[in-house]
Write a protein that holds these residues in place. Structure first.
Motif, PDB file in Angstrom:
ATOM      1  N   ILE A 171       0.820  -1.212   0.000  1.00 42.42           N
ATOM      2  CA  ILE A 171       0.000   0.000   0.000  1.00 42.42           C
ATOM      3  C   ILE A 171       0.855   1.264   0.000  1.00 42.42           C
ATOM      4  O   ILE A 171       0.578   2.216  -0.723  1.00 42.42           O
ATOM      5  CB  ILE A 171      -0.936   0.027   1.239  1.00 42.42           C
ATOM      6  N   THR A 205      -7.287  13.142   0.502  1.00 44.16           N
ATOM      7  CA  THR A 205      -7.090  12.122  -0.529  1.00 44.16           C
ATOM      8  C   THR A 205      -8.424  11.639  -1.098  1.00 44.16           C
ATOM      9  O   THR A 205      -8.490  11.187  -2.233  1.00 44.16           O
ATOM     10  CB  THR A 205      -6.324  10.923   0.068  1.00 44.16           C
ATOM     11  N   ASN A 211      -5.870   2.061   2.478  1.00 44.02           N
ATOM     12  CA  ASN A 211      -4.718   2.942   2.376  1.00 44.02           C
ATOM     13  C   ASN A 211      -4.375   3.567   3.729  1.00 44.02           C
ATOM     14  O   ASN A 211      -3.235   3.485   4.206  1.00 44.02           O
ATOM     15  CB  ASN A 211      -5.020   4.028   1.332  1.00 44.02           C
ATOM     16  N   GLN A 220      -4.553   2.049  -6.755  1.00 41.32           N
ATOM     17  CA  GLN A 220      -5.227   1.152  -5.805  1.00 41.32           C
ATOM     18  C   GLN A 220      -6.741   1.204  -5.996  1.00 41.32           C
ATOM     19  O   GLN A 220      -7.423   0.176  -6.047  1.00 41.32           O
ATOM     20  CB  GLN A 220      -4.878   1.545  -4.360  1.00 41.32           C
ATOM     21  N   PHE A 225      -2.282   5.804  -4.763  1.00 45.89           N
ATOM     22  CA  PHE A 225      -3.662   5.623  -4.328  1.00 45.89           C
ATOM     23  C   PHE A 225      -4.601   5.478  -5.526  1.00 45.89           C
ATOM     24  O   PHE A 225      -5.518   4.661  -5.528  1.00 45.89           O
ATOM     25  CB  PHE A 225      -4.100   6.811  -3.460  1.00 45.89           C
ATOM     26  N   ALA A 261     -11.077   1.659  -0.325  1.00 46.28           N
ATOM     27  CA  ALA A 261      -9.750   2.123  -0.748  1.00 46.28           C
ATOM     28  C   ALA A 261      -9.145   3.047   0.308  1.00 46.28           C
ATOM     29  O   ALA A 261      -7.974   2.905   0.674  1.00 46.28           O
ATOM     30  CB  ALA A 261      -9.849   2.843  -2.087  1.00 46.28           C
ATOM     31  N   LEU A 262      -9.956   3.982   0.818  1.00 45.40           N
ATOM     32  CA  LEU A 262      -9.450   4.907   1.832  1.00 45.40           C
ATOM     33  C   LEU A 262      -9.086   4.158   3.113  1.00 45.40           C
ATOM     34  O   LEU A 262      -8.077   4.448   3.754  1.00 45.40           O
ATOM     35  CB  LEU A 262     -10.496   5.983   2.147  1.00 45.40           C
ATOM     36  N   LEU A 321      -6.014  11.689   4.759  1.00 46.42           N
ATOM     37  CA  LEU A 321      -6.973  10.743   4.180  1.00 46.42           C
ATOM     38  C   LEU A 321      -8.212  11.478   3.664  1.00 46.42           C
ATOM     39  O   LEU A 321      -8.723  11.176   2.584  1.00 46.42           O
ATOM     40  CB  LEU A 321      -7.346   9.706   5.235  1.00 46.42           C
TER      41      LEU A 321
END
Lengths: 261, 222
Positions: free
Chosen positions: B64, B161, B100, B72, B69, B96-97, B158
């Motif tokens: 990861i 992101t 990650n 991913q 990201f 995904a969040l 996060l």
């Protein structure tokens, strides 16, 4: 002293049976032989002082009694319970054995009172009210009740160590282990902690103390045990130990330690 | 410079932008919760005596932290359906969040646990508490306090992101903005506005984190 017969060990509640029995205990840290054929039996109410040069295995020895260290061979029995690495035996022993550490190890995020009530509530299942009543009684006893709602960081070292003693007492243990309880203290705070320990001894608590405080040993110990290189080299009542140490290592150790006092 | 600023489109679109903010906050919050669970579970697994489990965690963290990201999230959204796992954009975004953020949280929380003096653990054990109780009642809070700044920083990261989730058309602030922009061609006004909104969200979170910290970590340290 060596090899207490098995059948006496298995009679746990006999009042005259020893509280702690260590038989032929050996421990290694990797290639280092930390405890060598240690045999030790502690009577109920007995006060023992363990001394010896650093690295001699004193701390290791008492840490084996409540299974903070595991042993390679031999047997340890506490109040009739044989320590055998099973959770059940470890739990049973730890709930009867109190320990006081060199660095106090109070929990910083809990008040003095919470430090004292945690284990009785979580381990013994005592109610909050009962746990707090017990805690206050023991905090009173170590003369620190007025600080019950403070956090450890707000107390001096000596006060913290007295709280640590009260915290251990709240579990109403059958024996108290002290691992160099005054070594991390500023000199002016040593006395308050030793006084607490003396009064505990006077009340009949069974105690095993690793300490260099020879004055304390003289005052309360029933037996002084001298260790070096993981072995018990000599044991005697304090009077004879300090007057006539027989083992040469004990003699040189006493010479060094008394020169500083 | 024939461009005349016209914020009226933004004002008209304000309700949808504010819903977008809420969606972003919701997405971030779900992602953080998942990340926290993965983080704590990962730390426990990392300390297991099962070698394969430790290896799995290390491999996961490496994977990861060393891949983008965007890749991913594309993998989850576009590649997984080929092996029969189709997820909607919102679920994919949260997953995904969470994965990650979880990988970073593992490393951060591990640092916190390692910062706890071994004597604390021994004192708990000596009192008769079990390993799990010692972790929950004695280790966790001081460890959390030690890593609080880096953990909350990671959580704000996060949240920001989460704008990348617009790439799979998950419903959140950036994708709302993209839609408004393509309807009105008012790029400057739209992106200027959401820049401010992201700033406000971050600021709000920081305030929330510090209020929580003051209340929860209310004990003095030396």
């Amino acid at each position: 002293m060596p090899s207490t017969a098995t059948h006496t060990v298995d009679a746990p509640h006999a009042a005259d049976a020893p509280l702690i029995v260590m038989e032929d205990v050996n421990k290694w840290y990797g290639a280092y032989h930390a405890l060598r054929d240690v045999n030790l039996s502690v009577r109920r109410g007995e006060k023992i002082v363990l001394c010896g040069p650093s690295g001699s295995g004193k701390s290791t020895l008492i840490r084996c009694i409540n299974h903070l260290e595991t042993i390679k061979s031999g047997r340890i029995t506490v109040d009739g319970v044989r320590l055998d690495d099973s959770t059940r035996s470890v739990d049973a022993v730890r709930s009867e054995v109190g320990m006081v550490f060199q660095n106090f190890n109070l929990f910083p995020h809990m008040t003095v009172l919470q430090n004292c009530t945690l284990a009785p509530m979580r381990v013994r299942g005592v109610t909050v009210a009962a746990a707090e009543a017990t805690a206050k009684r023991f905090l009173e006893r170590v003369r620190i009740a007025e600080h019950a709602h403070k956090y450890p960081a707000q107390l001096s070292g000596g006060q913290q160590q007295r709280v640590a003693i009260a915290r251990a007492l709240c579990m109403e243990p059958k024996v108290m282990l002290f691992d160099e309880p005054t070594s991390a203290l500023d000199p002016e705070m040593v006395k308050e902690v030793l006084d607490t320990m003396v009064s505990l001894a006077r009340d009949g608590m069974t105690m095993v103390c690793v300490t260099h405080e020879m004055g304390f040993a003289r005052q309360v110990a029933d037996r002084v045990i001298f260790m070096a290189d993981g072995q018990i080299l000599e044991q005697a009542d304090p009077e004879s130990f300090f007057r006539h140490p027989t083992h040469p290592r004990a003699r040189s150790f006493l010479g060094e330690i008394l020169a500083h006092h | 410079m024939g461009y005349t600023l016209d914020f009226s489109v933004v004002i008209d679109a304000l309700p949808s932008l504010l819903w977008g903010c809420l969606a972003t906050i919701g997405l971030a919050q779900s992602g953080m919760s998942l990340a926290l669970v993965i983080g704590v579970a990962g730390v426990v697994a990392r300390g297991s005596n099962q070698r394969w489990l430790r290896g799995l965690v290390i491999g996961f963290v490496e994977l990861i932290r060393n891949t983008p990201f965007l890749v991913q999230i594309f993998f989850l959204f576009f590649a997984l359906p080929h092996i029969g796992l189709t997820l909607n954009p919102t679920v994919t975004a949260i997953l995904a969040l969470g994965l990650n953020g979880g990988a970073y949280a593992i490393e951060i929380i591990r640092g916190g646990v390692q910062s706890i003096d071994k004597g604390q653990i021994e004192a708990g054990l000596a009192l008769g508490l079990h390993k799990g109780q010692v972790f929950r009642m004695i280790v966790l809070k001081p460890a959390l306090r030690a890593i609080y700044p880096s953990l909350t920083g990671q959580f704000i990261m996060l949240t920001l992101t989460s704008s990348i989730c617009s790439a799979i058309a998950a419903y959140e602030l950036t994708s709302v903005a993209q839609r408004i922009e393509s309807d009105t061609f008012r790029s400057f006004e739209v992106y200027f506005t959401i820049t401010g909104l992201y700033l406000a969200i971050s600021w709000l979170m920081m305030t929330g984190f510090s209020v929580f910290s003051r209340r929860y970590f209310n004990y003095p340290t030396r």
